[in-house]
Enzyme design. Structure first.
Site, PDB file in Angstrom:
ATOM      1  N   SER A 119      46.400  36.769  38.855  1.00 19.67           N
ATOM      2  CA  SER A 119      46.659  37.064  40.260  1.00 19.67           C
ATOM      3  C   SER A 119      46.173  38.487  40.528  1.00 19.67           C
ATOM      4  O   SER A 119      45.782  39.202  39.606  1.00 19.67           O
ATOM      5  CB  SER A 119      48.152  36.943  40.567  1.00 19.67           C
ATOM      6  OG  SER A 119      48.823  38.087  40.079  1.00 19.67           O
ATOM      7  N   LYS A 120      46.200  38.877  41.786  1.00 19.23           N
ATOM      8  CA  LYS A 120      45.749  40.222  42.176  1.00 19.23           C
ATOM      9  C   LYS A 120      46.409  41.294  41.326  1.00 19.23           C
ATOM     10  O   LYS A 120      45.788  42.273  40.931  1.00 19.23           O
ATOM     11  CB  LYS A 120      46.091  40.476  43.651  1.00 19.23           C
ATOM     12  CG  LYS A 120      45.121  39.897  44.629  1.00 19.23           C
ATOM     13  CD  LYS A 120      44.683  40.957  45.652  1.00 19.23           C
ATOM     14  CE  LYS A 120      43.309  40.688  46.219  1.00 19.23           C
ATOM     15  NZ  LYS A 120      43.021  39.301  46.563  1.00 19.23           N
ATOM     16  N   ARG A 121      47.719  41.078  41.074  1.00 14.63           N
ATOM     17  CA  ARG A 121      48.489  42.078  40.332  1.00 14.63           C
ATOM     18  C   ARG A 121      47.945  42.359  38.933  1.00 14.63           C
ATOM     19  O   ARG A 121      48.175  43.411  38.365  1.00 14.63           O
ATOM     20  CB  ARG A 121      49.930  41.604  40.216  1.00 14.63           C
ATOM     21  CG  ARG A 121      50.883  42.308  41.152  1.00 14.63           C
ATOM     22  CD  ARG A 121      52.255  41.997  40.746  1.00 14.63           C
ATOM     23  NE  ARG A 121      52.235  40.650  40.106  1.00 14.63           N
ATOM     24  CZ  ARG A 121      53.289  39.931  39.852  1.00 14.63           C
ATOM     25  NH1 ARG A 121      54.451  40.396  40.133  1.00 14.63           N
ATOM     26  NH2 ARG A 121      53.200  38.738  39.289  1.00 14.63           N
TER      27      ARG A 121
ATOM     28  N   GLY B 212      44.981  42.778  38.148  1.00 11.71           N
ATOM     29  CA  GLY B 212      43.909  43.765  38.255  1.00 11.71           C
ATOM     30  C   GLY B 212      42.603  43.344  37.589  1.00 11.71           C
ATOM     31  O   GLY B 212      41.708  44.145  37.398  1.00 11.71           O
TER      32      GLY B 212
END
Ligand code: GLU
Length: 480
Positions: A250-252, A254
């Site tokens: 996910s975006k988290r 990175g």
């Protein structure tokens, strides 16, 4: 059989690590077999495709060293080929025009949901009479084109990564749309599954190597190959990249595009090396540092995992540090100059070259990511430094001032300073002033660099001396 593989990114975003890893596997497989690696840009979705994404993808592949033998071939320039294929399928009765409206499809889905059935198109327009068709046309409905899927079929293939895979055609959602309705054209806008198969046939692709998120497309595409009377290529579905917890990225996490990894200060070689380990391991699995060329010698799908590959930042950092530590000072300087310039450090690129190389040799062994060089070398570029509290404390220790004072005095005998001279000066001071070596070294570091940690002290001192700032620093430290 000659090996021909392709990477087929859609330019609807920057080159993502997942696509880049798939490109690596394609490249390794092509090179292993002396085959061809083809780049195809899947830009049929005109609204979402952007030229800057195409540029980002081409730049990223080039940076990684994934040179292609053919292409880039743009799908948007091949629409006629797809239209021809659709026309043939229509003529053969293997495809048909479907006039179902969006509202009707919605109703159909709602009813299926109420019956707790999986959503699917119910093939209602498969056998329209010419009169029914004319009536829909008269209403002004624009048709999509659907490809007939026989629900009784079972689609089976031997996947090079996942082994035997079997799909029931009845799970494919009914007759599949191969062209979207279009105002301008009676064939409409060819869609992904159709364009891919037409291209893969036309380009004589022998092995389709792509992410496992495409498995259900493969089942549909095999039916299209059959309908076109074409040879079906081999398929290899590569494992997904997951986070360390084993979840979808996910975006988290990175983990993003190749250009961002570049900005974070990873080298192309390290990223390429790490990506080849995302799902594959060489026969000697203790071997972790290798070039793409070396990996290509050993690459086979037998050693590609079915299970998702966990993205491990620590491992990537370690691999990057290995590359930075092995690199020649000259190569490292080329990579570091943009960061130093970005930090506003002043130097004359031509005159300072040898000084910069000495600096790179000093800090290189401590680097994990390139931008760290900015902080690590600050004290070597700036005119005056600030002293950290730890450095101030060090310099206030008993004997520290005496040591710095003594070093200054002995230093005046040395117009040129080498690392050997520098050690000699320290030795002399220790001996003549009966001071502890640790105290002298730590005080010297604090005085010269303003900190108590940092790269090799003697080498840093030589660099500062070459800049002509070491004496001033030592004097400044004495005024604290
Ligand atoms: N354009 C597809 C994607 O970016 C690739 C499809 C394929 O490899 O067949 O996911």
């Amino acid at each position: 059989m000659s090996v021909r593989v392709r990477i087929a990114p859609s330019p609807t975003g920057n080159l993502h690590i997942g696509t880049a890893r798939t490109a690596v596997f394609n490249w390794l497989f092509a090179r292993h077999h002396g085959g061809q690696f083809i780049l195809r840009i899947e830009d049929t979705d005109q609204t979402r495709s952007q030229p800057e994404y195409t540029k980002n993808i081409l730049d990223g592949l080039t940076w990684l060293g994934l040179n292609w033998d053919q292409g880039p071939i743009f799908q948007s320039q091949r629409l006629e080929l797809y239209r021809q294929a659709i026309k043939t399928l229509l003529d053969q009765g293997l495809a048909y025009r479907c006039y179902t409206t969006a509202e009707e499809l919605e109703e159909m889905r709602a009813a299926q949901k109420a019956r707790k059935e999986a959503p699917r198109y119910d093939n209602r327009h498969r056998h329209l009479t010419p009169e029914q068709r004319a009536a829909f046309e008269a209403e002004g409905r624009k048709p999509v084109i659907r490809f007939l899927i026989d629900d009784n079929r079972e689609i089976v293939w031997q996947d090079l990564v996942r082994g035997k895979l079997t799909w029931k055609a009845s799970d494919l959602g009914g007759d599949m749309v191969i062209a979207r309705a279009s105002e301008q054209d009676e064939i409409g806008q060819p869609l992904y599954n159709l364009a891919v198969v037409v291209d893969d046939v036309d380009m004589k692709i022998s092995h389709v190597i792509r992410g496992e998120d495409h498995i259900s497309n493969t089942a549909k595409q095999i039916l299209l190959y059959e309908a076109m009377g074409a040879n079906i290529p081999e398929f290899a579905h590569t494992p997904l990249i997951l986070n360390m917890q084993g979840q979808k990225l996910s975006k988290r996490d990175g983990v993003t595009s190749i250009s961002e990894f570049k900005e974070m200060g990873f080298t192309a070689e390290a990223i390429a090396n790490y990506m080849s380990l995302l799902g594959w391991s060489p026969p000697d699995s203790t071997q972790e540092i290798f070039s793409l060329e070396q990996a290509a010698k050993e690459f086979s799908f037998e050693r590609v995992n079915k299970a998702g590959a966990k993205f491990d930042w620590a491992k990537l950092d370690w691999i990057n540090s290995q590359y930075l530590h092995q690199m020649s000072a000259s190569e490292l300087v080329d990579l570091l100059i943009p960061y130093w310039q970005g930090a506003g450090y002043k130097f004359d690129q031509t005159n300072a070259r040898s000084w910069l190389e000495s600096l790179a040799a000093v800090i290189g062994p401590s680097l994990t990511r390139l931008p760290e060089a900015v902080e690590m070398s600050r004290m070597l570029f700036v005119e005056s430094i600030e002293f950290t509290p730890a450095a101030v404390e060090q310099l206030s220790k008993e004997g520290a001032t005496e040591a710095v004072q003594a070093i200054l005095e002995v230093l005046s005998d040395y117009p040129e300073l080498s690392a050997d001279n520098a050690s000699q000066i320290v030795k002399t001071v220790i001996k003549e002033h009966k001071l502890k070596k640790g105290l002298v070294m730590r005080s010297l570091r604090a005085a010269l660099t303003g900190d108590v940690h940092g790269p090799d002290l003697m080498a840093s001192w030589v660099l500062l001396h070459q800049q002509g700032v070491d004496k001033t620093r030592l004097q400044q430290a004495l005024t604290l």
